[in-house]
Write a protein that holds these residues in place. Structure first.
Motif, short mmCIF file in Angstrom:
data_model
loop_
_atom_site.label_atom_id
_atom_site.label_comp_id
_atom_site.label_asym_id
_atom_site.label_seq_id
_atom_site.Cartn_x
_atom_site.Cartn_y
_atom_site.Cartn_z
N PRO A 65 0.81 -1.23 0.00
CA PRO A 65 0.00 0.00 0.00
C PRO A 65 0.84 1.28 0.00
O PRO A 65 0.46 2.27 -0.63
CB PRO A 65 -0.81 -0.10 1.29
CG PRO A 65 -0.81 -1.54 1.65
CD PRO A 65 0.44 -2.14 1.10
N GLY A 66 1.97 1.26 0.70
CA GLY A 66 2.82 2.46 0.80
C GLY A 66 3.51 2.79 -0.51
O GLY A 66 4.05 3.88 -0.68
N ILE A 67 3.52 1.85 -1.44
CA ILE A 67 4.11 2.10 -2.76
C ILE A 67 2.98 2.33 -3.78
O ILE A 67 3.04 3.25 -4.59
CB ILE A 67 5.02 0.93 -3.19
CG1 ILE A 67 6.23 0.86 -2.23
CG2 ILE A 67 5.51 1.13 -4.62
CD1 ILE A 67 7.13 -0.32 -2.43
N ALA A 68 1.94 1.51 -3.66
CA ALA A 68 0.82 1.63 -4.61
C ALA A 68 0.19 3.03 -4.57
O ALA A 68 -0.30 3.52 -5.58
CB ALA A 68 -0.24 0.59 -4.28
N CYS A 69 0.24 3.70 -3.38
CA CYS A 69 -0.40 5.01 -3.24
C CYS A 69 0.38 6.13 -3.93
O CYS A 69 -0.11 7.25 -4.04
CB CYS A 69 -0.57 5.34 -1.75
SG CYS A 69 0.98 5.74 -0.92
N LEU A 70 1.60 5.85 -4.38
CA LEU A 70 2.42 6.90 -4.97
C LEU A 70 2.07 7.12 -6.45
O LEU A 70 1.56 6.20 -7.11
CB LEU A 70 3.91 6.54 -4.82
CG LEU A 70 4.35 6.26 -3.37
CD1 LEU A 70 5.80 5.81 -3.32
CD2 LEU A 70 4.13 7.47 -2.48
#
Ligand code: AMP
Length: 394
Positions: free
Chosen positions: A386-391
């Motif tokens: 999630p912390g990468i997908a949100c970028l």
């Protein structure tokens, strides 16, 4: 995964930038015993300083359970960061409260503000929208540089990205580049080594890696579940009885895919779980009833080292035995040495295998030691973090 924008793809100069770091460092009596994670954040912070951004840093520390508990203050981090950067790092007294808002508003170009521990608010781990919005309102741009928490959908690791442009910092960029490339276009042969206590923690990783690797090496306690599934005698060794069918399925899948599946051929055993105790070596699958396997044996070390010699890419997660006991650390040490000597692109998942490589003084011979244990496992599992997908995508 799409290519994500980085801090170099966006104009940060003069802008208020909220940077999620992983400053969850080990402390003893308020003293930082290992500042690796703080040092790891420096490239991103230095770049932002060079661009004259107004820098707002945030992080969690420990598990304060959603309450202001000064045992978990980021004050020691602010102090260490000031020393490392040779500049003032101001600590806010809160996260989204009056002090944080006032200090963030007054921030000038090239100044650094560190918010208090984001986990002082229970809304952080709940990824609460209101909390995310308030946190986001402190800044104009979001940079995620905390790979260690990238597998969590929390307010500061994902939620805030809904409210402003969101890009990755150098640390996350490096993790994605190196691990992503190893998975998508590995230099072959591609060898994965998995060990540790439980096969249940790593079923997803084994499943995903079988699709990609040429050889899979299994060590640690999790090997006994496979041995048992194959009908072997494993004595008192750790075993997950409810995972025997799954182990068989994984073995079959490897065979169907033409992946070499290497299990230990001999095992160093003891009668009790202790460092100073009688040892004996038994061929794998022939461990007598009162003995338990605590490390891989000498023939296995030869077999695994031989396989690693010609590897082009190596991914390693999990120790080969109970390496915390010096008398049962030989297998893990030998595998660490073989990985270091292989000349392969070598990637080590965080946690115990990273600790082992550090302990044996081999860290500088490894291409990449991931800064996130859980996150790197999920990455290797092929899951969306999630912390990468949100970028933002490039
Ligand atoms: P993990 O967190 O799953 O990577 O597991 C790491 C732990 O597995 C370490 O604490 C090791 O001591 C433990 N471990 C590795 N091999 C064995 C073994 N043969 N028996 C019991 N524990 C083991």
């Amino acid at each position: 995964m799409h290519d994500k924008k980085t801090i170099e793809d966006i104009n940060v100069s003069g802008k208020k930038v909220l940077v999620r770091c992983d400053f969850n460092v080990p402390l003893e009596d308020g003293r930082i015993t290992d500042d690796n994670r703080i040092v790891g954040a420096l490239p991103t912070i230095k770049y932002l300083l060079g661009q004259k951004a107004k820098i707002i840093l945030c992080s969690h520390m420990g598990r304060p359970k959603g309450e202001f508990n000064m045992k978990y203050t980021l004050a020691p981090v602010a102090k260490r960061l000031s020393e490392l950067l040779n500049t003032t790092v101001t600590l806010a007294a809160d996260v989204i409260g009056d002090d944080a808002v006032a200090k963030a508003t007054a921030l000038k170009e090239g100044e650094i503000l560190l918010l208090e521990n984001v986990r002082f608010h229970k809304e952080e781990e709940k990824n609460d929208a209101e909390f995310s919005k308030k946190l986001a309102s402190l800044a104009e741009i979001y940079v995620n540089d905390a790979f260690g928490t990238a597998h969590r959908a929390h307010a500061s690791t994902a939620g805030v990205a809904d409210y402003m442009p969101a890009v990755c910092g150098y640390l996350i960029q490096k993790e994605i580049d190196i691990m992503g490339k190893a998975l998508s276009e590995p230099k072959r042969p591609f060898v994965a080594i998995l060990g540790g206590a439980k096969v249940s923690d790593k079923i997803g990783v084994i499943n995903n890696l079988i699709e990609k690797v040429d050889s899979l090496i299994i060590g640690g306690a999790m090997a006994y579940t496979f041995d048992k599934a194959l009908g072997g005698k494993i004595g008192k060794s750790l075993c997950e009885i409810d995972k025997l069918d799954m182990a068989k399925e994984l073995l079959e899948k490897a065979e169907n895919k033409g992946v070499k599946f290497l299990l230990p051929v001999d095992t160093i055993c003891a009668k009790e779980f202790a460092n100073d105790t009688e040892q004996a070596v038994f061929p794998t699958q022939q461990i007598p009833e009162e003995w338990m396997g605590l490390d891989i044996g000498p023939e296995t070390i030869k077999l695994f080292s031989e396989e690693l010699k010609n590897a082009g890419t190596v991914v390693w997660n999990g120790p080969m035995g109970v390496f915390e006991f010096d008398n049962f650390a030989k297998g893990t040490k030998a595998v660490a040495e073989a990985v270091a000597a292989s000349g392969a692109i070598s990637i080590i998942g965080g946690g115990d295998s990273a600790a082992a490589v550090e302990k044996f003084g081999l860290a500088d011979k490894i291409t990449h030691i991931s800064t996130g244990g859980g996150a790197s496992l999920e990455f290797l599992e092929g899951l969306v973090l999630p912390g990468i997908a949100c970028l933002n995508d490039k």
